[in-house]
Scaffold this motif. Structure first.
Motif, PDB file in Angstrom:
ATOM      1  N   CYS A  12      45.541  38.353  39.911  1.00 35.76           N
ATOM      2  CA  CYS A  12      44.342  39.090  39.510  1.00 35.76           C
ATOM      3  C   CYS A  12      43.600  38.266  38.469  1.00 35.76           C
ATOM      4  CB  CYS A  12      44.694  40.454  38.918  1.00 35.76           C
ATOM      5  SG  CYS A  12      45.430  41.611  40.089  1.00 35.76           S
ATOM      6  N   THR A  14      39.796  38.674  36.258  1.00 34.78           N
ATOM      7  CA  THR A  14      38.573  39.425  35.989  1.00 34.78           C
ATOM      8  C   THR A  14      37.661  38.620  35.089  1.00 34.78           C
ATOM      9  OG1 THR A  14      39.757  41.535  36.186  1.00 34.78           O
ATOM     10  CG2 THR A  14      37.638  41.575  35.062  1.00 34.78           C
ATOM     11  N   THR A  17      33.100  42.516  34.006  1.00 39.64           N
ATOM     12  CA  THR A  17      33.360  43.714  34.829  1.00 39.64           C
ATOM     13  C   THR A  17      33.643  43.352  36.290  1.00 39.64           C
ATOM     14  OG1 THR A  17      30.989  43.979  35.285  1.00 39.64           O
ATOM     15  CG2 THR A  17      31.876  45.128  33.358  1.00 39.64           C
ATOM     16  N   ARG A  19      35.874  41.870  39.201  1.00 40.23           N
ATOM     17  CA  ARG A  19      37.254  41.543  39.560  1.00 40.23           C
ATOM     18  C   ARG A  19      37.191  40.466  40.655  1.00 40.23           C
ATOM     19  NH1 ARG A  19      41.560  44.155  37.681  1.00 40.23           N
ATOM     20  NH2 ARG A  19      43.536  44.167  38.826  1.00 40.23           N
ATOM     21  N   ASP A  22      41.765  40.014  43.223  1.00 44.36           N
ATOM     22  CA  ASP A  22      42.339  41.349  43.084  1.00 44.36           C
ATOM     23  C   ASP A  22      43.602  41.484  43.927  1.00 44.36           C
ATOM     24  OD1 ASP A  22      42.814  44.013  42.638  1.00 44.36           O
ATOM     25  OD2 ASP A  22      40.932  44.742  43.492  1.00 44.36           O
ATOM     26  N   ASP A  58      44.974  36.630  35.116  1.00 45.85           N
ATOM     27  CA  ASP A  58      45.281  37.700  34.173  1.00 45.85           C
ATOM     28  C   ASP A  58      46.696  38.210  34.416  1.00 45.85           C
ATOM     29  OD1 ASP A  58      42.670  37.542  33.137  1.00 45.85           O
ATOM     30  OD2 ASP A  58      41.921  38.926  34.658  1.00 45.85           O
TER      31      ASP A  58
END
Length: 265
Positions: A12, A14, A17, A19, A22, A58
Motif C-alpha cells: 500500500c 498513499t 488523499t 491511494r 492498494d 506504507d
C-alpha cells in the motif's frame, strides 16, 4: 513449479488523499516474466518503484530470493547488495544515460562499484556482445547512438551486476515498432540464457502477449485481474480488462463507444 524470486504481499502507498497502490500482491517465478498493465494512474509504476527501492511502501512486504527488502538499507554495503538484486530499465534511454559518458565508461563505473575485483575490460566486451552491440559502440557517447542502441546499453548496464530481477518500466515504449521487436527478442534471449526474472510495466498489451508468462491488471491502485497471460488476454473476466483489450485500435474500432464504456465503468 519454479521457485519464487520475487514475492510482493499487501503493498500500500498513499500520496495525500490518493491511494496509489492498494493491497497489491503477486509472485514472480525464478526465470519468469510477469507483466503489470494498466492505464496512466493505475499504480503500476509506483508498484515497480517500490519493488526497486525508489519508493517506500506504507505497508506490505517485498521479498527477493526470500529476503525482505523493507526499511532503509544500513550502510553502503547493504545498499549495493540490494541494488544488485533488482535493477531497472527506464522508458527513455537517453535520459537514463549520462550524455557526457561513453558506453564503456558507464559500464566500467557500474562494475567498479559492484565487482571491483573482476577484469572490467573483458566484462564490458561480454556485456556489449550480450546485448548485440559491437566493440565500436564502447567509446560512443549516447548522442551518437540510435534509440534502440541506447536502450541496449541501458540493459547491459542493468545486467552488469547479474540481478535476480530486471524491472522494465515501459522500456520499449519510446522505440519504433521494428526496433521494439528487436529489443523484445533480445530480452527473450537474455532471459533464456541467464535465468533473470522480468517484471514488465507497460500499457501495451501486444508487448505483454509477446514477452510475459503471467499478467496482473491494475486499476486505481488495485489488482482487478491476474493469471497466465494467454488466459487473461483471450478470456478476460473483469470488465476493465475487456475495456483495455477493446481500446486497441483495429478495423471497426469505435472510439466513441470505448469512451462511453470507460465513463460507465
Amino acid at each position: 513449479m519454479a521457485e519464487a524470486v520475487l514475492e510482493v504481499t499487501g503493498l500500500c502507498r498513499t500520496f495525500g488523499t490518493v491511494r496509489a497502490v492498494d493491497d497489491v500482491s503477486f509472485t514472480l517465478a525464478a526465470g519468469g516474466s510477469l507483466g503489470i498493465v494498466g492505464e496512466s494512474g493505475s499504480g503500476k509504476t509506483t508498484t515497480a518503484r517500490i519493488v526497486v527501492g525508489l519508493e517506500q511502501a506504507d505497508t506490505g512486504r517485498v521479498l527477493v530470493r526470500g529476503r525482505e527488502r523493507g526499511g532503509r538499507a544500513r550502510g553502503r554495503g547493504e545498499r549495493l547488495a540490494r541494488a544488485r538484486e533488482v535493477q531497472m530499465v527506464f522508458q527513455d534511454p537517453y535520459l537514463s544515460l549520462d550524455p557526457r559518458t561513453s558506453v564503456a565508461a558507464a559500464l566500467r563505473e557500474t562494475l567498479r562499484l559492484h565487482a571491483p575485483g573482476t577484469d572490467h575490460a573483458a566484462r564490458i566486451r561480454e556485456l556489449l556482445d550480450q546485448v548485440g552491440l559491437g566493440g565500436r559502440a564502447a567509446e560512443a557517447l549516447p548522442r551518437q547512438l540510435s534509440g534502440g542502441q541506447r536502450q541496449r546499453v541501458a540493459i547491459a548496464r542493468a545486467l552488469a551486476v547479474e540481478p535476480a530481477v530486471l524491472v522494465l518500466d515501459e522500456a520499449v515504449a519510446a522505440l519504433d515498432v521494428s526496433v521494439q521487436a528487436q529489443v523484445l527478442n533480445l530480452l527473450a534471449e537474455i532471459r533464456e540464457r541467464t535465468g533473470v526474472g522480468y517484471l514488465f510495466i507497460t500499457h501495451d498489451l501486444g508487448v505483454v502477449r509477446c514477452v510475459t508468462d503471467d499478467v496482473v491488471v491494475m486499476r486505481h491502485g488495485r489488482i482487478v485481474e491476474a493469471g497466465p497471460t494467454g488466459e487473461v488476454l483471450d478470456a478476460p473476466r473483469h470488465p476493465y480488462t475487456r475495456l483495455l483489450l477493446e481500446s486497441v485500435p483495429r478495423p471497426g474500432w469505435d472510439p466513441e463507444r470505448i469512451a462511453a464504456a470507460r465513463r460507465a465503468l
